[in-house]
Design an enzyme around this catalytic site. Structure first.
Site, PDB file in Angstrom:
ATOM      1  N   GLY A  34     -22.681  92.460 -46.115  1.00 43.10           N
ATOM      2  CA  GLY A  34     -23.483  91.457 -46.803  1.00 43.10           C
ATOM      3  C   GLY A  34     -23.103  90.042 -46.422  1.00 43.10           C
ATOM      4  O   GLY A  34     -23.170  89.127 -47.227  1.00 43.10           O
ATOM      5  N   CYS A  35     -22.744  89.856 -45.188  1.00 44.76           N
ATOM      6  CA  CYS A  35     -22.219  88.589 -44.669  1.00 44.76           C
ATOM      7  C   CYS A  35     -23.261  87.945 -43.758  1.00 44.76           C
ATOM      8  O   CYS A  35     -24.089  88.631 -43.162  1.00 44.76           O
ATOM      9  CB  CYS A  35     -20.932  88.910 -43.899  1.00 44.76           C
ATOM     10  SG  CYS A  35     -20.165  87.550 -43.023  1.00 44.76           S
ATOM     11  N   GLY A  36     -23.193  86.632 -43.634  1.00 42.79           N
ATOM     12  CA  GLY A  36     -24.083  85.947 -42.706  1.00 42.79           C
ATOM     13  C   GLY A  36     -23.884  86.386 -41.262  1.00 42.79           C
ATOM     14  O   GLY A  36     -24.784  86.238 -40.431  1.00 42.79           O
ATOM     15  N   THR A  38     -23.248  89.579 -40.459  1.00 41.58           N
ATOM     16  CA  THR A  38     -23.559  91.009 -40.369  1.00 41.58           C
ATOM     17  C   THR A  38     -24.490  91.343 -39.205  1.00 41.58           C
ATOM     18  O   THR A  38     -24.309  92.389 -38.572  1.00 41.58           O
ATOM     19  CB  THR A  38     -24.133  91.517 -41.715  1.00 41.58           C
ATOM     20  OG1 THR A  38     -23.147  91.306 -42.727  1.00 41.58           O
ATOM     21  CG2 THR A  38     -24.478  92.994 -41.657  1.00 41.58           C
TER      22      THR A  38
END
Length: 161
Positions: A34-36, A38
């Site tokens: 759920g990371c920028g 990803t």
């Protein structure tokens, strides 16, 4: 000491000896779903597809230490990554990369290649390039995309073939 001296947990919870990867060029990455960053999974899979037959492996260690961006079980994370990005490289059990519960592997990696502002891992998708001899060659920041580090992987594969 090299990365081959460490044992980690597979996503099934069983011990995995990193010595099983002896003789391969490795890219060790702490990841999150759920990371920028990803979307880098797509580029990582492209690197893996391009170089896996040349003795290259990506070792994926999900990490939930940064703003809880890797929620869910190991199996849920794996299902997300295979379904959305088609990853086929090894994915391990979720770990901590900093602090009192940090993985011994990451403690070692950080001593071998410090970041620009110290040894701590600052965010997800920090990458360590490891040579066939098990020694850390380079450390890449999360903003260093798979496409940007391709040339370094290629050189390491060629130099150690």
């Amino acid at each position: 000491m090299t990365v081959y001296d460490f044992t980690v947990k597979g996503r099934d919870g069983k011990d995995v000896q990193l010595s099983d990867y002896r003789g391969k060029v490795l890219l060790i990455v702490n990841t999150a779903t759920g990371c920028g960053f990803t979307p880098q999974y797509k580029g990582l899979q492209e690197l893996y597809t391009k170089y896996k037959d040349s003795g290259f492996e990506i070792l994926d260690f999900p990490c939930n230490q940064f703003m809880n961006q890797a929620p869910g079980s190991d199996e849920e994370i794996h299902t997300f990554c295979t379904g959305r990005f088609g990853i086929t490289f090894p994915q391990f059990s979720k770990i901590d990369v900093n602090g009192k519960n940090e993985s011994p592997l990451y403690g070692f990696l950080k001593t071998q290649a410090k970041g620009k502002i110290g040894p701590s891992i600052k965010w997800n998708f920090t990458k360590f390039l490891v040579g066939r001899d098990g020694n850390v060659k380079l450390r890449f920041a999360p903003v260093d995309t798979p496409e940007k580090i391709d040339e370094f992987i290629s050189k390491e594969i060629e130099q150690s073939a």
